[in-house]
Design an enzyme around this catalytic site. Structure first.
Site, PDB file in Angstrom:
ATOM      1  N   ASP A   1       0.871  -1.173   0.000  1.00  0.00           N
ATOM      2  CA  ASP A   1       0.000   0.000   0.000  1.00  0.00           C
ATOM      3  C   ASP A   1       0.911   1.226   0.000  1.00  0.00           C
ATOM      4  OD1 ASP A   1      -1.936   1.946   0.434  1.00  0.00           O
ATOM      5  OD2 ASP A   1      -2.729   1.056   2.274  1.00  0.00           O
TER       6      ASP A   1
ATOM      7  N   HIS B   1      -1.678   2.037   9.356  1.00  0.00           N
ATOM      8  CA  HIS B   1      -2.330   0.833   9.877  1.00  0.00           C
ATOM      9  C   HIS B   1      -1.550  -0.405   9.475  1.00  0.00           C
ATOM     10  CE1 HIS B   1      -3.723   0.354   5.702  1.00  0.00           C
ATOM     11  NE2 HIS B   1      -3.936   1.658   5.751  1.00  0.00           N
TER      12      HIS B   1
END
Length: 298
Positions: free
Chosen positions: A101, A161
């Site tokens: 990501d 995260h």
């Protein structure tokens, strides 16, 4: 050698997901120019991810100006980039469910380089801080300090995260500000380290657009179309986000809304700063090691 409890097979998948994503960024960023279709950029990037033997971990996000997250174009969307736009390209890849990501902000106006530099500096500071045993609040402090030192505000209600298996949002959370809450990082943690700098008040709110969905509570359903969609999601996405344009299923829009109303699917609305504010995002995927971290998306 894989860190912590990460198996060699998982380590290989994580590295491949990062390598694919890095290559797709290199190919996509030069295409982002004024008057270019936003949907064409998203479609190009997702196609290239698949060409390189990966799968999108989530729909390509193209966030403009005050948009901070979850904005995606559709085939019917005729929006093009403007010459004054601040564009954030946020993309992810999964290989066998293991994710990368990353995000980058492109200033088409040429006038917001200091804001972009602030989120970039915050990301660099976070990556220097991360190692096994470091508290997530300490990472958040390094992010906040780097952004405030450059005269901007961190977005306090957005955070980095963890990345799990077929799950793009897991613990631990990495705040954009210093905090006593949180946990110590462990060797082998896979993290989406993302930093948000803004010219605004430092908070985002939910907009009305909902184009990203994910399986939230898997439960039996009665109608045929819902069963077909859920079977497809269980096989191909599990907990990873999706968008309706990926599937050729009759009555899909109504089926998705029905499943959302029943609590089976959950939507991710567009997150925005206040009108007139700008948001810059920078992000990499990092795997925590004993003495630092390994970035997979460079």
């Amino acid at each position: 050698m894989a860190p912590g409890d990460v198996s060699e097979e998982t380590w290989s998948d994580l590295q491949k997901a990062g390598e694919i994503l890095s290559q797709v960024f290199d190919e996509t960023i030069p295409r982002i120019e004024p008057e270019v279709s936003q949907f064409e950029i998203a479609d190009f990037a997702e196609t290239r991810i698949r060409d390189l033997d990966g799968s999108p971990a989530f729909p390509v996000n193209i966030n403009i100006n005050e948009e901070a997250s979850h904005a995606i174009p559709t085939p019917a969307d005729e929006s093009t980039f403007g010459d004054a736009d601040l564009v954030t390209l946020d993309m992810g890849v999964h290989v066998n469910g293991w994710c990368s990501d990353a995000a980058v902000t492109i200033d088409l106006s040429g006038t917001h380089d200091e804001l972009v530099a602030a989120s970039d500096a915050a990301l660099a500071a976070a990556l220097r801080t991360i190692e096994a045993g470091v508290h997530t609040g300490t990472v958040g402090h390094s992010i906040e300090q780097a952004i405030r030192d450059r005269g901007f505000r961190p977005v306090v209600n957005l955070a980095g995260h963890g990345l799990g298996h077929y799950d793009a949002h897991t613990a631990p959370m990495l705040p954009n500000t210093g905090s006593d809450n949180g946990i110590e990082l462990s060797e082998g943690d896979v993290l989406a380290v993302e930093t948000f700098a803004t010219t605004g008040r430092g908070r985002v709110t939910e907009g009305s657009d909902e184009r990203i969905f994910r399986l939230d509570t898997d439960r039996p359903v009665r109608d045929r179309r819902s069963r077909k969609l859920l079977d497809t999601l269980r096989e191909t996405r599990r907990n990873l986000p999706f968008t309706t344009r990926w599937y050729d299923i009759s009555g899909l829009t109504m089926t998705v809304r029905n499943l959302e109303n029943k609590g089976v699917l959950k939507s991710d609305p567009v997150l925005k700063a206040e009108r007139g504010a700008l948001v810059s995002q920078s992000e990499h995927t990092a795997i925590v090691t004993a003495n630092g971290c390994t970035v997979t998306t460079r």
